[in-house]
Design a protein around this motif. Sequence first.
Motif, short mmCIF file in Angstrom:
data_model
loop_
_atom_site.label_atom_id
_atom_site.label_comp_id
_atom_site.label_asym_id
_atom_site.label_seq_id
_atom_site.Cartn_x
_atom_site.Cartn_y
_atom_site.Cartn_z
N GLU A 123 -16.62 -16.66 30.38
CA GLU A 123 -17.57 -17.74 30.38
C GLU A 123 -18.84 -17.51 30.94
OE1 GLU A 123 -18.43 -22.53 32.40
OE2 GLU A 123 -16.43 -21.39 32.85
N ASP A 128 -24.91 -21.77 29.44
CA ASP A 128 -24.05 -22.88 29.48
C ASP A 128 -23.90 -24.05 28.61
OD1 ASP A 128 -23.64 -21.70 32.24
OD2 ASP A 128 -25.23 -23.06 33.04
N TRP A 129 -25.02 -24.39 27.97
CA TRP A 129 -24.76 -25.45 26.87
C TRP A 129 -23.97 -25.11 25.82
CZ3 TRP A 129 -26.83 -24.40 22.01
CH2 TRP A 129 -27.84 -23.38 22.09
N TRP A 131 -21.31 -22.94 25.71
CA TRP A 131 -19.92 -22.67 26.41
C TRP A 131 -19.58 -24.03 25.98
CZ3 TRP A 131 -16.52 -19.09 26.44
CH2 TRP A 131 -15.49 -19.13 27.28
N GLN A 132 -20.40 -24.97 26.68
CA GLN A 132 -19.73 -26.54 26.59
C GLN A 132 -19.51 -26.94 25.43
OE1 GLN A 132 -22.20 -28.99 29.07
NE2 GLN A 132 -22.47 -27.32 30.76
N GLN A 133 -20.38 -26.41 24.30
CA GLN A 133 -20.25 -27.07 22.81
C GLN A 133 -18.55 -26.55 22.38
OE1 GLN A 133 -23.49 -25.59 20.75
NE2 GLN A 133 -24.64 -27.37 20.76
N GLN A 135 -15.72 -26.83 24.18
CA GLN A 135 -14.70 -27.13 24.72
C GLN A 135 -14.62 -28.74 24.86
OE1 GLN A 135 -16.88 -27.22 29.35
NE2 GLN A 135 -15.49 -25.48 28.78
N GLY A 139 -13.51 -30.39 29.96
CA GLY A 139 -13.52 -28.92 30.12
C GLY A 139 -12.34 -28.40 30.42
N GLN A 142 -10.48 -24.98 26.04
CA GLN A 142 -11.52 -24.20 25.29
C GLN A 142 -11.14 -24.02 24.12
OE1 GLN A 142 -14.22 -23.59 27.01
NE2 GLN A 142 -15.31 -22.70 25.10
N PRO A 380 -27.79 -29.35 27.06
CA PRO A 380 -26.37 -29.70 26.47
C PRO A 380 -26.12 -30.95 25.81
CG PRO A 380 -26.27 -29.56 28.79
CD PRO A 380 -27.52 -29.31 28.42
N TYR A 382 -23.61 -33.90 23.57
CA TYR A 382 -22.34 -34.18 22.92
C TYR A 382 -22.70 -34.70 21.37
CZ TYR A 382 -18.02 -36.67 21.77
OH TYR A 382 -16.94 -37.18 20.99
#
Length: 426
Positions: A123, A128-129, A131-133, A135, A139, A142, A380, A382
């Motif tokens: 990770e 960060d943004w 990686w979040q997309q 998962q 969280g 993954q 980030p 959604y």
Amino acid sequence: MKKFVSMLTAGALALSLVGCSDSNEKASSGKSGSDEKVTLDFWVFGSTGYQKLIDEYQKDHPNVKIKLNEGELNDMHNNLFTSISAGSGAPDIAMIEVSQMEKFKEASERFYNLKEYGADEYEKNFLDWKWQQGQSVDGSFQMGFPTDIGPTAMFYRTDVLEAAGLPTKPEELSAKLNTWEDFYEMAKTVKEKTGKPMSDSPELVFNALRDQQSEHYFNEKDELIIQESVKDAYDYTAKMIQEGLVGKNSLWTPEWGSAMADGSYAVMPGAPAWMMGVVKGNAPDAGGKWSLTNIPEGAGNWGGSFLTVPKESKHPEEAVEFISWLTSPESQLKSFNDMGLFPSTPDVYENEDFLGTTDEYFSGQPTAKIFAEAAKSVKPVYMGKNYAIVNTEILTALTNVATKKADPEKEWNKAVERIEKQIGRQ
């Protein structure tokens, strides 16, 4: 992005993918460090240049064979969804474009949770943004490892701005465009001095405004929320259209491409890194007339993908080992140098050679550095599985305002009605 998509027929793609997924082709399970041979089927779309990296990986892992299958974006995703739904024919590794991720997350039980194969260890390599997309909202799951991204900037014609009496050096232009109100005022100057619109595409203006928001069309509960900041972006764009400050060309049309070469407008706001190749392809003789700088009030992201491991694979450990290598900072730097795929690994942004990348076509600007700074500022967001439905209908409304001189408020209301009906059928 379509400029980079290799065109294969759906039938040919389906045959090749099914053939490469034949169980007789797959070796028995075993770690890549053992004497057992392992074959991994790898589906991608577009021109990734991954074969070169695959050859490198196979030299260091002689017991692993990776079979690359390249297809057209929609065909590949359709074949993948069909395969995982049927429980037969899926590859060991599949590339999924960011706009498609939420749809496949709905079928997450058909994929391995990469957290169970050490994903948390990697990770730290990624923005960060981004990686979040890849998962689940909480969280806990993954889905994929990030590949490239599409941070955005503002491309502009130096000759048009010069004719309008405006700055042409990036830092001076950026200083005059701190806000979208500044953008509007500059657009009026361009129109008055040159007779040309500030931008020729309603979509690019709208996208640039939308992508700066922390929420777009849905919240994390999948509730439609377009009456807030998205409506503001729509109203701003519609106002610019009605005042003749934004043109009416739709993306990917011949007219849109010709306008790049003709210099019939001033700027392209919200243009992603990969669009540099699109501009060069449409306007090969306009080198030095194009440059780039920051977008007012911050950047967004357009595009990028993830590497996933469908549950059908009998070799998840080997698959994860390979995709962690392929998406490492070192490999992503090679992909950038070979194919221009912009890295999602911020460690690359410290590389001196990377930062020193310039482009004479874009007036010698340090393009990699500009897009790296943009990438670090992306928020980030959604997206939701119905993102494409909403986006299509809003752009249809703006297109009608531009091409049919339709009333913006009536078009918005019609778009909302169409959106709600389509979502209600899901």
